[in-house]
Design an enzyme around this catalytic site. Sequence first.
Site, mmCIF file in Angstrom:
data_model
loop_
_atom_site.group_PDB
_atom_site.id
_atom_site.type_symbol
_atom_site.label_atom_id
_atom_site.label_comp_id
_atom_site.label_asym_id
_atom_site.label_seq_id
_atom_site.Cartn_x
_atom_site.Cartn_y
_atom_site.Cartn_z
ATOM 1 N N GLU A 134 -10.836 6.340 22.166
ATOM 2 C CA GLU A 134 -11.135 6.441 20.738
ATOM 3 C C GLU A 134 -9.902 6.682 19.877
ATOM 4 O O GLU A 134 -9.972 6.554 18.649
ATOM 5 C CB GLU A 134 -12.160 7.557 20.510
ATOM 6 N N GLU A 178 -13.091 12.921 44.336
ATOM 7 C CA GLU A 178 -12.501 14.107 43.714
ATOM 8 C C GLU A 178 -11.884 15.056 44.728
ATOM 9 O O GLU A 178 -11.160 15.983 44.360
ATOM 10 C CB GLU A 178 -13.544 14.852 42.886
#
Length: 268
Positions: free
Chosen positions: A78, A109
């Site tokens: 963004e 992870e």
Amino acid sequence: MSTTESSSQFNNLETLSTHDLLAGMNSVDQTVPQAVAKALPQLEALVEATVARVGAGGRLFYIGAGTSGRLGILDASECPPTFGVPHGIVIGLIAGGDTAIRKAVENAEDDAEQAWRDLQAHAITDRDIVVGIAASGRTPYVIGGLAQARQHGLATGCIVCNAGSAVAAAAEFPVEVVTGPEFVTGSTRLKAGTAQKLVLNMLTTATFIRLGRVKGNKMVDMQLSNHKLVDRGERMLVDELGISQPEAADLLRQHGSVRAALDAYQSS
């Protein structure tokens, strides 16, 4: 036990009405801004460090897994349309790679070495800053990435939702937003995710305001990529210059951005 993993203050959720479920979630969500407020001094230090690096030509990297990684990618994506900065100034990396944005990649992870490999793929240097995002504060992907980045002389920060975590210990500029138990026990996409989104909003918005990407209270460098944003740009020019909408539209067409239009008009 970490507070994000501790038992919900609500029970027998499956017996509650839709109204009571929504009211319960809303009631606990109201504690999130309070938790963020307590972390503002830590966030201020992280913003200052980010402004210094990005202002000197460095980049901001996010590393995270699952929800945390996706939130970092969202914030990074963004920044170009909002502030007119080039793609590649803010970069979000997620354990498991781009596939993990839409679909969980099991065990990704847990690899403590992968984040540094992911960062090296972007030719990372000591001018950059790396921010780890991990609600639990114990994600190996994030801990390993921060530790390696710090060892190589990079500035490091983090956003976590438990106090005294391993991720915070690995970061030079930790931000600890302690959000407490989730409405659904352990579901950190809820309060913790909301807190992380708030902090990410504040981090990049404050950074790019400090770096001159906002004028007054306007996004003068935003990309004019659709009719809504063109209309917003025209209204900015009308408000700032006191000109008519047709004049503003013509000025924007000529110069391509609100900032360029303002500069051209004010220098003429």
